[in-house]
Design an enzyme around this catalytic site. Structure first.
Site, PDB file in Angstrom:
ATOM      1  N   GLU A 246    -118.051 -36.311  30.015  1.00 43.88           N
ATOM      2  CA  GLU A 246    -117.457 -37.016  31.094  1.00 43.88           C
ATOM      3  C   GLU A 246    -116.703 -35.916  32.059  1.00 43.88           C
ATOM      4  OE1 GLU A 246    -114.670 -40.217  30.337  1.00 43.88           O
ATOM      5  OE2 GLU A 246    -114.998 -39.789  28.053  1.00 43.88           O
ATOM      6  N   HIS A 262    -128.744 -32.244   5.764  1.00 43.09           N
ATOM      7  CA  HIS A 262    -129.618 -33.129   5.072  1.00 43.09           C
ATOM      8  C   HIS A 262    -130.763 -33.788   6.037  1.00 43.09           C
ATOM      9  CE1 HIS A 262    -127.585 -32.430   1.298  1.00 43.09           C
ATOM     10  NE2 HIS A 262    -126.561 -32.266   2.018  1.00 43.09           N
ATOM     11  N   LYS A 358    -118.997 -50.849  34.932  1.00 43.93           N
ATOM     12  CA  LYS A 358    -117.904 -51.847  34.599  1.00 43.93           C
ATOM     13  C   LYS A 358    -117.836 -52.693  35.645  1.00 43.93           C
ATOM     14  CE  LYS A 358    -114.638 -49.039  31.835  1.00 43.93           C
ATOM     15  NZ  LYS A 358    -113.355 -48.435  31.604  1.00 43.93           N
TER      16      LYS A 358
HETATM   17  O1  PA5 Z   1    -112.417 -41.343  29.315  1.00 43.33           O
HETATM   18  C1  PA5 Z   1    -112.426 -42.312  29.881  1.00 43.33           C
HETATM   19  O2  PA5 Z   1    -112.357 -42.683  31.212  1.00 43.33           O
HETATM   20  C2  PA5 Z   1    -113.384 -43.463  29.205  1.00 43.33           C
HETATM   21  O3  PA5 Z   1    -113.971 -43.065  28.063  1.00 43.33           O
HETATM   22  C3  PA5 Z   1    -112.363 -44.920  28.934  1.00 43.33           C
HETATM   23  O4  PA5 Z   1    -111.439 -44.131  27.990  1.00 43.33           O
HETATM   24  C4  PA5 Z   1    -112.922 -46.086  28.454  1.00 43.33           C
HETATM   25  O5  PA5 Z   1    -113.981 -46.390  29.359  1.00 43.33           O
HETATM   26  C5  PA5 Z   1    -112.081 -46.986  27.979  1.00 43.33           C
HETATM   27  O6  PA5 Z   1    -111.156 -47.116  28.832  1.00 43.33           O
HETATM   28  P1  PA5 Z   1    -109.556 -47.299  28.513  1.00 43.33           P
HETATM   29  O7  PA5 Z   1    -109.303 -45.907  27.757  1.00 43.33           O
HETATM   30  O8  PA5 Z   1    -108.764 -47.524  29.706  1.00 43.33           O
HETATM   31  O9  PA5 Z   1    -109.470 -48.345  27.775  1.00 43.33           O
END
Ligand code: PA5
Length: 365
Positions: A246, A262, A358
Protein backbone atom coordinates in the site's frame (compact mmCIF):
# COMPACT_ATOMS: atom_id res chain seq x y z
CA UNK A 1 17.86 4.23 -11.10
CA UNK A 2 18.25 4.81 -7.40
CA UNK A 3 18.58 8.53 -6.72
CA UNK A 4 21.40 9.04 -4.24
CA UNK A 5 20.79 11.14 -1.12
CA UNK A 6 16.99 11.19 -1.45
CA UNK A 7 16.55 9.88 2.08
CA UNK A 8 18.94 12.40 3.54
CA UNK A 9 17.24 15.38 1.94
CA UNK A 10 13.84 14.91 3.60
CA UNK A 11 14.48 15.99 7.18
CA UNK A 12 11.73 18.62 7.28
CA UNK A 13 8.09 18.39 6.16
CA UNK A 14 8.77 21.12 3.56
CA UNK A 15 11.58 19.08 2.03
CA UNK A 16 9.33 16.02 1.90
CA UNK A 17 6.33 17.80 0.38
CA UNK A 18 6.94 16.79 -3.24
CA UNK A 19 7.48 13.09 -2.39
CA UNK A 20 4.86 12.89 0.33
CA UNK A 21 2.20 15.50 -0.46
CA UNK A 22 -0.33 14.00 1.97
CA UNK A 23 2.14 13.63 4.81
CA UNK A 24 2.24 9.88 5.43
CA UNK A 25 5.58 10.15 7.22
CA UNK A 26 4.17 12.81 9.53
CA UNK A 27 1.41 10.36 10.48
CA UNK A 28 4.05 7.69 11.07
CA UNK A 29 5.97 10.09 13.33
CA UNK A 30 2.78 10.83 15.27
CA UNK A 31 1.99 7.13 15.74
CA UNK A 32 3.28 6.88 19.35
CA UNK A 33 1.02 9.82 20.31
CA UNK A 34 -1.86 8.18 18.42
CA UNK A 35 -1.41 4.98 20.42
CA UNK A 36 -1.36 6.93 23.70
CA UNK A 37 -4.59 8.68 22.75
CA UNK A 38 -6.15 5.44 21.47
CA UNK A 39 -5.54 3.62 24.74
CA UNK A 40 -7.74 6.23 26.44
CA UNK A 41 -10.59 6.45 23.95
CA UNK A 42 -14.00 6.29 25.61
CA UNK A 43 -16.34 3.42 24.90
CA UNK A 44 -20.05 4.01 24.66
CA UNK A 45 -21.45 0.88 26.21
CA UNK A 46 -24.66 -0.02 24.46
CA UNK A 47 -27.82 -0.90 26.29
CA UNK A 48 -28.67 -3.44 23.55
CA UNK A 49 -26.00 -6.01 24.36
CA UNK A 50 -26.35 -7.95 27.55
CA UNK A 51 -23.03 -8.17 29.32
CA UNK A 52 -24.49 -10.99 31.40
CA UNK A 53 -24.37 -13.40 28.44
CA UNK A 54 -21.28 -15.58 28.53
CA UNK A 55 -18.84 -14.94 25.69
CA UNK A 56 -17.23 -18.11 24.35
CA UNK A 57 -15.65 -16.82 21.15
CA UNK A 58 -14.61 -13.50 19.68
CA UNK A 59 -14.68 -12.58 15.99
CA UNK A 60 -13.10 -9.38 14.74
CA UNK A 61 -14.51 -8.56 11.33
CA UNK A 62 -12.80 -6.04 9.06
CA UNK A 63 -10.58 -5.63 6.04
CA UNK A 64 -7.13 -4.33 5.21
CA UNK A 65 -5.74 -1.72 7.56
CA UNK A 66 -8.71 -2.20 9.88
CA UNK A 67 -8.41 -5.98 10.10
CA UNK A 68 -4.80 -6.05 11.19
CA UNK A 69 -5.70 -4.71 14.66
CA UNK A 70 -7.82 -7.85 15.01
CA UNK A 71 -4.76 -9.95 14.17
CA UNK A 72 -2.84 -8.20 16.95
CA UNK A 73 -5.72 -8.89 19.33
CA UNK A 74 -5.67 -12.56 18.33
CA UNK A 75 -1.95 -12.76 19.18
CA UNK A 76 -2.66 -11.38 22.65
CA UNK A 77 -5.68 -13.63 23.15
CA UNK A 78 -3.56 -16.66 22.15
CA UNK A 79 -1.09 -15.67 24.85
CA UNK A 80 -3.44 -14.47 27.57
CA UNK A 81 -6.74 -16.20 26.72
CA UNK A 82 -9.11 -17.61 27.81
CA UNK A 83 -11.33 -16.97 24.75
CA UNK A 84 -10.21 -17.62 21.16
CA UNK A 85 -10.20 -14.73 18.66
CA UNK A 86 -10.81 -15.25 14.96
CA UNK A 87 -10.31 -12.53 12.36
CA UNK A 88 -12.89 -12.49 9.57
CA UNK A 89 -11.93 -10.72 6.33
CA UNK A 90 -15.05 -11.45 4.32
CA UNK A 91 -18.66 -10.44 3.73
CA UNK A 92 -20.02 -13.26 5.84
CA UNK A 93 -19.32 -14.54 9.31
CA UNK A 94 -18.79 -18.20 10.10
CA UNK A 95 -22.07 -20.03 10.73
CA UNK A 96 -21.09 -20.92 14.27
CA UNK A 97 -21.40 -17.28 15.36
CA UNK A 98 -24.23 -17.10 17.90
CA UNK A 99 -25.36 -15.21 21.00
CA UNK A 100 -22.27 -16.40 22.87
CA UNK A 101 -20.01 -14.77 20.28
CA UNK A 102 -18.66 -11.26 20.61
CA UNK A 103 -18.33 -9.73 17.14
CA UNK A 104 -16.15 -6.63 16.93
CA UNK A 105 -16.79 -4.79 13.66
CA UNK A 106 -13.72 -2.70 12.81
CA UNK A 107 -13.78 -0.28 9.91
CA UNK A 108 -11.89 2.98 10.02
CA UNK A 109 -14.06 4.67 7.38
CA UNK A 110 -17.17 2.90 8.61
CA UNK A 111 -18.23 2.35 5.01
CA UNK A 112 -16.52 -0.87 3.97
CA UNK A 113 -19.19 -3.03 2.36
CA UNK A 114 -17.87 -6.37 3.57
CA UNK A 115 -17.84 -5.16 7.19
CA UNK A 116 -21.33 -3.68 6.87
CA UNK A 117 -22.60 -7.01 5.53
CA UNK A 118 -20.83 -8.94 8.29
CA UNK A 119 -22.43 -6.84 11.04
CA UNK A 120 -25.82 -7.70 9.56
CA UNK A 121 -24.89 -11.38 9.89
CA UNK A 122 -23.82 -10.74 13.48
CA UNK A 123 -27.13 -9.08 14.26
CA UNK A 124 -29.09 -11.96 12.67
CA UNK A 125 -27.09 -14.44 14.74
CA UNK A 126 -27.93 -12.41 17.88
CA UNK A 127 -24.23 -12.06 18.60
CA UNK A 128 -22.99 -9.44 21.02
CA UNK A 129 -21.66 -6.59 18.92
CA UNK A 130 -19.05 -3.90 19.46
CA UNK A 131 -17.92 -1.39 16.86
CA UNK A 132 -14.67 0.51 16.34
CA UNK A 133 -14.85 3.18 13.65
CA UNK A 134 -14.28 6.84 12.90
CA UNK A 135 -17.80 7.30 11.56
CA UNK A 136 -19.66 6.41 8.36
CA UNK A 137 -22.56 3.98 8.14
CA UNK A 138 -21.06 1.74 10.80
CA UNK A 139 -21.23 4.50 13.42
CA UNK A 140 -24.86 5.16 12.47
CA UNK A 141 -25.71 1.47 12.80
CA UNK A 142 -23.97 1.23 16.18
CA UNK A 143 -25.82 4.25 17.54
CA UNK A 144 -29.21 3.19 16.19
CA UNK A 145 -28.93 -0.39 17.41
CA UNK A 146 -27.33 0.69 20.68
CA UNK A 147 -24.26 -1.47 20.20
CA UNK A 148 -21.15 -0.75 22.23
CA UNK A 149 -18.96 1.52 20.15
CA UNK A 150 -15.72 3.47 20.21
CA UNK A 151 -15.51 6.49 17.92
CA UNK A 152 -11.92 7.21 16.91
CA UNK A 153 -10.60 10.38 15.23
CA UNK A 154 -11.04 10.23 11.44
CA UNK A 155 -9.39 11.76 8.41
CA UNK A 156 -6.30 9.66 7.79
CA UNK A 157 -5.52 6.48 5.82
CA UNK A 158 -6.73 3.41 7.75
CA UNK A 159 -3.29 1.76 7.66
CA UNK A 160 -1.87 4.77 9.50
CA UNK A 161 -4.61 4.48 12.14
CA UNK A 162 -3.68 1.06 13.50
CA UNK A 163 -3.32 2.46 17.02
CA UNK A 164 -6.83 3.91 16.87
CA UNK A 165 -8.23 0.65 15.54
CA UNK A 166 -6.38 -1.69 17.90
CA UNK A 167 -6.19 -0.14 21.37
CA UNK A 168 -9.95 0.35 21.83
CA UNK A 169 -10.39 -3.37 21.07
CA UNK A 170 -7.87 -4.14 23.79
CA UNK A 171 -9.58 -1.87 26.31
CA UNK A 172 -12.98 -3.37 25.46
CA UNK A 173 -11.74 -6.88 26.10
CA UNK A 174 -10.17 -5.68 29.34
CA UNK A 175 -13.50 -4.10 30.33
CA UNK A 176 -15.27 -7.41 29.70
CA UNK A 177 -12.51 -9.32 31.56
CA UNK A 178 -11.77 -11.38 28.45
CA UNK A 179 -7.98 -11.32 28.82
CA UNK A 180 -6.11 -12.69 31.81
CA UNK A 181 -3.50 -9.97 31.91
CA UNK A 182 -3.07 -6.40 33.09
CA UNK A 183 -1.80 -4.25 30.22
CA UNK A 184 -1.00 -0.92 31.91
CA UNK A 185 2.70 -1.63 32.21
CA UNK A 186 2.87 -3.20 28.72
CA UNK A 187 1.20 -0.17 27.17
CA UNK A 188 3.67 2.18 28.86
CA UNK A 189 6.58 0.04 27.68
CA UNK A 190 5.17 -0.06 24.14
CA UNK A 191 4.71 3.70 24.00
CA UNK A 192 8.20 4.35 25.24
CA UNK A 193 9.73 1.97 22.65
CA UNK A 194 7.67 3.52 19.86
CA UNK A 195 8.84 7.00 20.93
CA UNK A 196 12.43 5.82 20.98
CA UNK A 197 12.09 4.20 17.52
CA UNK A 198 10.59 7.42 16.14
CA UNK A 199 13.74 9.24 17.25
CA UNK A 200 16.13 6.59 15.92
CA UNK A 201 14.40 5.97 12.56
CA UNK A 202 13.07 9.46 11.85
CA UNK A 203 13.79 11.47 8.71
CA UNK A 204 16.43 13.67 10.34
CA UNK A 205 18.64 10.68 11.22
CA UNK A 206 21.05 10.20 8.31
CA UNK A 207 21.18 6.92 6.41
CA UNK A 208 24.50 5.80 7.87
CA UNK A 209 22.93 5.87 11.37
CA UNK A 210 19.37 4.92 10.40
CA UNK A 211 18.57 1.18 10.00
CA UNK A 212 15.17 1.88 8.39
CA UNK A 213 16.71 4.04 5.67
CA UNK A 214 19.45 1.45 5.16
CA UNK A 215 16.92 -1.35 4.75
CA UNK A 216 14.81 0.75 2.34
CA UNK A 217 17.90 1.36 0.21
CA UNK A 218 18.80 -2.32 0.24
CA UNK A 219 15.27 -3.22 -0.90
CA UNK A 220 15.15 -0.81 -3.84
CA UNK A 221 14.43 -2.79 -7.02
CA UNK A 222 13.86 -6.00 -5.02
CA UNK A 223 10.81 -8.14 -4.30
CA UNK A 224 10.61 -8.31 -0.51
CA UNK A 225 9.69 -11.63 1.07
CA UNK A 226 9.07 -11.21 4.78
CA UNK A 227 9.32 -14.20 7.07
CA UNK A 228 8.23 -14.20 10.69
CA UNK A 229 10.41 -16.53 12.69
CA UNK A 230 7.37 -17.84 14.61
CA UNK A 231 4.09 -16.94 16.31
CA UNK A 232 3.11 -13.26 16.31
CA UNK A 233 5.92 -12.51 13.85
CA UNK A 234 3.75 -14.17 11.18
CA UNK A 235 1.04 -11.57 11.70
CA UNK A 236 3.61 -8.79 11.65
CA UNK A 237 5.20 -10.23 8.48
CA UNK A 238 1.79 -9.89 6.83
CA UNK A 239 1.62 -6.27 8.01
CA UNK A 240 5.05 -5.61 6.47
CA UNK A 241 3.88 -7.13 3.19
CA UNK A 242 0.70 -5.01 3.23
CA UNK A 243 2.66 -1.83 4.01
CA UNK A 244 4.96 -2.50 1.04
CA UNK A 245 1.89 -3.10 -1.12
CA UNK A 246 0.00 0.00 0.00
CA UNK A 247 2.64 2.57 0.90
CA UNK A 248 5.29 1.56 -1.65
CA UNK A 249 3.05 0.10 -4.38
CA UNK A 250 5.26 -2.97 -4.89
CA UNK A 251 4.77 -6.73 -4.82
CA UNK A 252 5.78 -8.35 -1.53
CA UNK A 253 5.08 -11.70 0.08
CA UNK A 254 5.04 -13.06 3.61
CA UNK A 255 5.04 -16.33 5.50
CA UNK A 256 5.97 -17.70 8.91
CA UNK A 257 8.06 -20.53 10.29
CA UNK A 258 7.77 -23.41 10.93
CA UNK A 259 5.14 -23.71 8.16
CA UNK A 260 7.47 -22.15 5.57
CA UNK A 261 9.92 -24.99 6.20
CA UNK A 262 7.38 -27.52 4.98
CA UNK A 263 6.64 -26.10 1.53
CA UNK A 264 7.84 -22.61 0.59
CA UNK A 265 11.45 -23.38 1.45
CA UNK A 266 11.54 -25.33 -1.83
CA UNK A 267 10.56 -22.23 -3.80
CA UNK A 268 14.14 -21.03 -3.34
CA UNK A 269 15.41 -23.85 -5.56
CA UNK A 270 14.10 -22.10 -8.66
CA UNK A 271 13.02 -18.65 -7.45
CA UNK A 272 15.82 -16.91 -9.32
CA UNK A 273 14.58 -18.25 -12.64
CA UNK A 274 11.27 -16.51 -11.96
CA UNK A 275 12.85 -13.21 -10.90
CA UNK A 276 16.47 -12.39 -10.15
CA UNK A 277 15.79 -9.77 -7.52
CA UNK A 278 14.32 -11.24 -4.36
CA UNK A 279 15.25 -10.01 -0.90
CA UNK A 280 14.27 -11.71 2.33
CA UNK A 281 13.60 -10.04 5.68
CA UNK A 282 13.44 -12.21 8.78
CA UNK A 283 11.46 -10.77 11.70
CA UNK A 284 13.07 -12.14 14.85
CA UNK A 285 12.34 -12.00 18.56
CA UNK A 286 15.05 -11.68 21.22
CA UNK A 287 13.29 -14.34 23.33
CA UNK A 288 12.87 -16.98 20.65
CA UNK A 289 16.00 -18.88 21.64
CA UNK A 290 14.56 -19.36 25.16
CA UNK A 291 11.02 -20.07 23.99
CA UNK A 292 12.00 -22.59 21.34
CA UNK A 293 15.66 -23.20 20.46
CA UNK A 294 14.62 -25.34 17.48
CA UNK A 295 13.16 -22.24 15.81
CA UNK A 296 16.56 -20.56 16.01
CA UNK A 297 18.13 -23.47 14.17
CA UNK A 298 15.32 -23.45 11.62
CA UNK A 299 15.96 -19.76 10.91
CA UNK A 300 19.70 -20.38 10.58
CA UNK A 301 19.32 -23.25 8.11
CA UNK A 302 16.60 -21.48 6.12
CA UNK A 303 18.78 -18.37 5.93
CA UNK A 304 21.74 -20.43 4.73
CA UNK A 305 19.66 -21.92 1.90
CA UNK A 306 18.13 -18.62 0.81
CA UNK A 307 21.48 -16.80 0.88
CA UNK A 308 22.53 -18.98 -2.05
CA UNK A 309 20.19 -16.91 -4.22
CA UNK A 310 19.06 -13.78 -2.35
CA UNK A 311 20.21 -11.41 0.38
CA UNK A 312 18.69 -11.96 3.82
CA UNK A 313 18.18 -9.16 6.35
CA UNK A 314 17.09 -9.46 9.96
CA UNK A 315 14.94 -7.12 12.03
CA UNK A 316 14.74 -7.70 15.76
CA UNK A 317 11.75 -6.92 17.97
CA UNK A 318 12.36 -4.70 20.99
CA UNK A 319 10.95 -4.81 24.51
CA UNK A 320 9.89 -7.29 27.15
CA UNK A 321 6.13 -7.52 26.83
CA UNK A 322 4.46 -9.21 23.86
CA UNK A 323 2.64 -5.96 23.10
CA UNK A 324 5.88 -3.98 22.89
CA UNK A 325 7.68 -6.59 20.80
CA UNK A 326 4.78 -6.83 18.37
CA UNK A 327 4.35 -3.07 17.97
CA UNK A 328 8.08 -2.42 17.66
CA UNK A 329 8.24 -4.67 14.59
CA UNK A 330 5.04 -3.19 13.18
CA UNK A 331 6.37 0.34 13.53
CA UNK A 332 9.68 -0.32 11.79
CA UNK A 333 7.73 -1.40 8.67
CA UNK A 334 5.99 1.98 8.57
CA UNK A 335 9.33 3.75 8.21
CA UNK A 336 10.89 1.29 5.77
CA UNK A 337 7.86 1.20 3.45
CA UNK A 338 7.53 5.00 3.35
CA UNK A 339 11.26 5.53 2.76
CA UNK A 340 11.15 2.96 -0.02
CA UNK A 341 8.18 4.83 -1.56
CA UNK A 342 10.33 7.98 -1.55
CA UNK A 343 13.10 6.10 -3.37
CA UNK A 344 10.63 4.91 -6.01
CA UNK A 345 9.11 8.40 -6.25
CA UNK A 346 5.56 7.22 -5.49
CA UNK A 347 3.14 8.90 -3.10
CA UNK A 348 2.82 6.68 0.00
CA UNK A 349 -0.77 7.79 0.64
CA UNK A 350 -2.15 7.09 -2.85
CA UNK A 351 -4.56 4.13 -3.06
CA UNK A 352 -6.00 4.90 -6.50
CA UNK A 353 -6.47 1.23 -7.47
CA UNK A 354 -8.45 0.52 -4.27
CA UNK A 355 -10.55 3.65 -4.85
CA UNK A 356 -11.16 2.65 -8.48
CA UNK A 357 -12.25 -0.83 -7.45
CA UNK A 358 -14.61 0.49 -4.77
CA UNK A 359 -16.11 2.98 -7.25
CA UNK A 360 -16.71 0.20 -9.80
CA UNK A 361 -18.39 -1.95 -7.15
CA UNK A 362 -20.54 1.00 -6.05
CA UNK A 363 -22.04 1.04 -9.55
CA UNK A 364 -23.56 -2.37 -8.81
CA UNK A 365 -25.69 -0.62 -6.18
O1 PA5 B 1 -5.37 0.73 4.27
C1 PA5 B 1 -6.36 0.89 3.57
O2 PA5 B 1 -6.68 1.99 3.08
C2 PA5 B 1 -7.26 -0.29 3.28
O3 PA5 B 1 -6.59 -1.50 3.52
C3 PA5 B 1 -8.53 -0.18 4.13
O4 PA5 B 1 -8.23 -0.38 5.48
C4 PA5 B 1 -9.58 -1.20 3.66
O5 PA5 B 1 -9.96 -0.92 2.33
C5 PA5 B 1 -10.84 -1.19 4.53
O6 PA5 B 1 -11.30 0.11 4.74
P1 PA5 B 1 -11.68 0.57 6.23
O7 PA5 B 1 -10.42 0.42 7.01
O8 PA5 B 1 -12.13 1.96 6.12
O9 PA5 B 1 -12.75 -0.38 6.68
Amino acid sequence: MLEENVLDSIASAEQRASRDPHGMLDLVLKFPAQCREAANITWHYGVGASEAVEIRRIVVTGLGGSAIGGDFLRCLADEYGPIPVLVNRDYHLPHWVNRNTLVIAASYSGNTEETLQAIRDASRAEAQIAVVTSGGKLADIAKQASYAYALVPGGQPPRSATGYMFFPQLTYLAHRSLLRHQFEHDIEETLSILESLAKRLGPDVPTDQNPAKQLARALYGKIPVIYGSQGYRGVVAYRWKSQFNENTKIAAFSNVLPEQNHNEILAWVQAQKQAPNWAVIFLRDPNERFENPRIVRRVEVTTELIRRVAPVYEVLAEGESLLARLFSLVYIADFVSVYLAYLYGVCPTDISYIDYLKAELAKLG
